[in-house]
Scaffold this motif. Sequence first.
Motif, PDB file in Angstrom:
ATOM      1  N   ALA A  23      -3.758  -3.480   3.815  1.00 55.22           N
ATOM      2  CA  ALA A  23      -4.671  -2.355   3.663  1.00 55.22           C
ATOM      3  C   ALA A  23      -4.735  -1.475   4.905  1.00 55.22           C
ATOM      4  N   ASN A  24      -4.633  -2.097   6.082  1.00 47.66           N
ATOM      5  CA  ASN A  24      -4.804  -1.325   7.313  1.00 47.66           C
ATOM      6  C   ASN A  24      -3.551  -1.317   8.172  1.00 47.66           C
ATOM      7  N   LEU A  25      -2.420  -1.495   7.547  1.00 48.76           N
ATOM      8  CA  LEU A  25      -1.208  -1.731   8.328  1.00 48.76           C
ATOM      9  C   LEU A  25      -0.916  -0.622   9.331  1.00 48.76           C
ATOM     10  N   ALA A  26      -0.958   0.612   8.883  1.00 46.87           N
ATOM     11  CA  ALA A  26      -0.565   1.705   9.780  1.00 46.87           C
ATOM     12  C   ALA A  26      -1.466   1.758  11.006  1.00 46.87           C
TER      13      ALA A  26
ATOM     14  N   ALA B  81       0.722   6.749   3.454  1.00 50.48           N
ATOM     15  CA  ALA B  81       2.160   6.584   3.511  1.00 50.48           C
ATOM     16  C   ALA B  81       2.535   5.114   3.586  1.00 50.48           C
ATOM     17  N   GLY B  82       1.669   4.343   4.231  1.00 49.32           N
ATOM     18  CA  GLY B  82       1.935   2.915   4.368  1.00 49.32           C
ATOM     19  C   GLY B  82       1.660   2.225   3.062  1.00 49.32           C
ATOM     20  N   GLY B  83       0.418   1.806   2.930  1.00 50.58           N
ATOM     21  CA  GLY B  83       0.024   1.202   1.678  1.00 50.58           C
ATOM     22  C   GLY B  83       0.964   0.111   1.226  1.00 50.58           C
ATOM     23  N   ASP B  84       1.431   0.214   0.041  1.00 48.25           N
ATOM     24  CA  ASP B  84       2.252  -0.860  -0.490  1.00 48.25           C
ATOM     25  C   ASP B  84       3.728  -0.655  -0.179  1.00 48.25           C
ATOM     26  N   GLY B  85       4.024   0.372   0.561  1.00 52.80           N
ATOM     27  CA  GLY B  85       5.401   0.552   0.983  1.00 52.80           C
ATOM     28  C   GLY B  85       6.286   1.146  -0.080  1.00 52.80           C
ATOM     29  N   THR B  86       5.702   1.504  -1.203  1.00 54.16           N
ATOM     30  CA  THR B  86       6.534   2.045  -2.261  1.00 54.16           C
ATOM     31  C   THR B  86       6.335   3.547  -2.434  1.00 54.16           C
TER      32      THR B  86
ATOM     33  N   PRO C 186      -5.124  12.711   9.900  1.00 49.67           N
ATOM     34  CA  PRO C 186      -3.782  12.160  10.124  1.00 49.67           C
ATOM     35  C   PRO C 186      -3.716  10.672   9.818  1.00 49.67           C
ATOM     36  N   ALA C 187      -4.755   9.957  10.198  1.00 52.61           N
ATOM     37  CA  ALA C 187      -4.738   8.515   9.961  1.00 52.61           C
ATOM     38  C   ALA C 187      -4.676   8.234   8.465  1.00 52.61           C
ATOM     39  N   ASP C 188      -5.396   9.042   7.716  1.00 50.32           N
ATOM     40  CA  ASP C 188      -5.380   8.829   6.279  1.00 50.32           C
ATOM     41  C   ASP C 188      -3.990   9.064   5.712  1.00 50.32           C
ATOM     42  N   GLN C 189      -3.364  10.070   6.238  1.00 54.54           N
ATOM     43  CA  GLN C 189      -2.011  10.330   5.769  1.00 54.54           C
ATOM     44  C   GLN C 189      -1.121   9.135   6.016  1.00 54.54           C
TER      45      GLN C 189
ATOM     46  N   THR D 164       5.645   0.664   6.676  1.00 55.74           N
ATOM     47  CA  THR D 164       4.814   1.863   6.738  1.00 55.74           C
ATOM     48  C   THR D 164       5.450   2.843   7.691  1.00 55.74           C
ATOM     49  N   THR D 165       5.091   4.077   7.518  1.00 59.03           N
ATOM     50  CA  THR D 165       5.616   5.118   8.389  1.00 59.03           C
ATOM     51  C   THR D 165       4.470   5.647   9.246  1.00 59.03           C
TER      52      THR D 165
END
Lengths: 308, 202
Positions: free
Chosen positions: A216-219, A101-106, A94-97, A299-300
Motif C-alpha cells: 500500500a505504501n511502497l513508493a 503508479a506503484g500500487g499493485d505494479g500493474t 506528487p506523492a499520490d501520483q 513501483t516507479t
Amino acid sequence: MRGQMTHLDTDVLAEFRAGLITGRRGARITAHLGGCERCTALDEQLAGVRSLLASVPAPTMPDSVAQRLDTVLAAEVAQRNAAGRAAARGEAAPADQAERAGGDGTRESPAPRRPGGNRGFQRLALRVLAPAAAVVVLGAGVYGLSHLNLGSSSSSAASSTAGGAAPTAPSVAAGAESAGHVNAPAANPSKAAAVPRGIARAGFSVVAGQRNLTQANLAQQVRVELLVPASARRTQTPTPQLRGCVAKLADGHTVELVESVHFEGKPATLVVARTGAEDTAWIAAPDCSDTYRHVLATTTLSSGISGP
Amino acid sequence: MPDEGAPADHELLRRHVAGDADAFGELFRRHRDRLWAVALRTVCDPDEAADALQDAMVSAFRRAADFRGESAVTTWLHRIVVNASLDRLRRRAARPALSTGDEQAFEALVAQDGDPARTSDTRLDVDAALRLLPPQQRAALVLVDMLGFSVADTAAILDTSPGTVKSRCARARARLLPHLVHLQGNRSAGQSVSPAQGGDTA
C-alpha cells in the motif's frame, strides 16, 4: 501454619507492593513481613530491583540516529509542502501520483508529471553519483548518503565531500529551493561527476535493513529508504545469486540501492535503479536470480530532479 | 522541558497542523531523547529502535490532526512510540533468528560479567534482563521504573487500565529479581535469599 502463613512468593510480594493486594489478605502479608526476616529480605531485594532500574542512566540518542530522523523529517516536510502546493493548483500531489503508479505494479505509467523544484529536495538524495556517494548539505549537518558502496576502492568517499562526488549544481539548486524553509541550505556542490552505468555488474553492498515494506505504501517507503544516511546503515556482501538478480532487474541501469527488507512480512530484497528520468523500485523474492526474474512488486518513483 | 517563553507542546502541534514547517521538528526534538529511551528499552536493539522511532515520528507527523487534546502531547507521542516499538517486536517475533526472551542468551551475556559493581556492567545486565520480559510487561516496567512515569500516565500511554499497569510491573519486577539481585550491592550481601528459596515455598 494458618495464622502465621507460609513464606511469601516473589510474585505475591510484588503484587502487594504494587498495591494490588489489599484488605484482609494485605493485612496478613503485612503481619507476616513484621515477623519474618526471610520475607523481609526478599521484600528489600524487590525494592532494590526498582531502585536499580531507576538508577540506570537513560541512553542518549546516537548522532547517526538523530541525523537520520532529521533527514526523514525534512523529507516529510518537503513532501507535505509539495503536496500542499500541488493541491492549491488543483493537481494530485506528487506523492499520490507515485503511489498510484506503484500500487499493485500493474498500472500504466503515472499521470504526466509536472517538472519543477518541489520534489527537488527529495530527489536530491535519490541520486547516487560516482563513485559512491551523494553528499547532501543540509544546514547544520552533513549526511553521506551512500546507497551503494562500490567496494574498498571508493569506500572513503562516503563521508567525504572532497573525496566523493557531490550533487550536480542544478539538483542542489532545486533542493535548496524547496528545502529552504526546512533547513537553511548551505549547498556547496563540487563538479558534477559522471554516473557510472552498469553498476549492477560491479561489486555492490547490500544494506542490511529490517524495514517491512507494504504494497500500500511502497513508493513512499522506498523514498524514505533512499533518504536514510549511510552512516546509519549496516551493509553486507551480496550473494552471487542476488548479484545476478540485481543485474537482471537493473538491466544496465544505475543501481541506487540494494537493501534486504521485508515485504508484507516476508524476507525480500529492495532494488532501486535509475531508469531514465525516473527510478524504478523492485521487490525481489528470495529466489530471484539472473535466470529467474521473480519480482513481488514494483513501483516507479517519479523524478523531479532533472528539470524540464 | 521547554525554555521560558517557548511555545507549549500543544501550541507547536497546532502550528504544525496549520502548516508551520518547523513546528513539528521543534516539538519532536524537545522530546526525542526520552522517546529514544522508550523505544530502545522496549525493543532492546538500537537498529530496531531507530526504525521504530522513525516509524513513530512519521506517523505522528502525518496523524497530528487526529490529536484531540484528551491527553498531554507527550503522552500521545509516547503512545505512538510504544506502539511502533511493539509493532516491530511483533514482526521480529515472526522471524525466528532474532527471538527474544532466550534464557541461554542471557546466561551467555551475564557470564561475561567481570565486576558487577561497575555501572557499565550494571547497564548491560539490566539490558540483558529486560529482554527476558514479555514486551507488554517490559514496556510498562520501562515507563514506570526506568523513566519515572506515573502509573496513571503509563496507563494512558499503553491505553490500558492502571490496574493492568501495576500488574505488569509487579510481574516484571518479580521476574527480574533473580537476574538482578547480584547487582544490588550491600543491600543483599550477607542476607541474600536465593530466588529459588523465595519462590517455591509459598
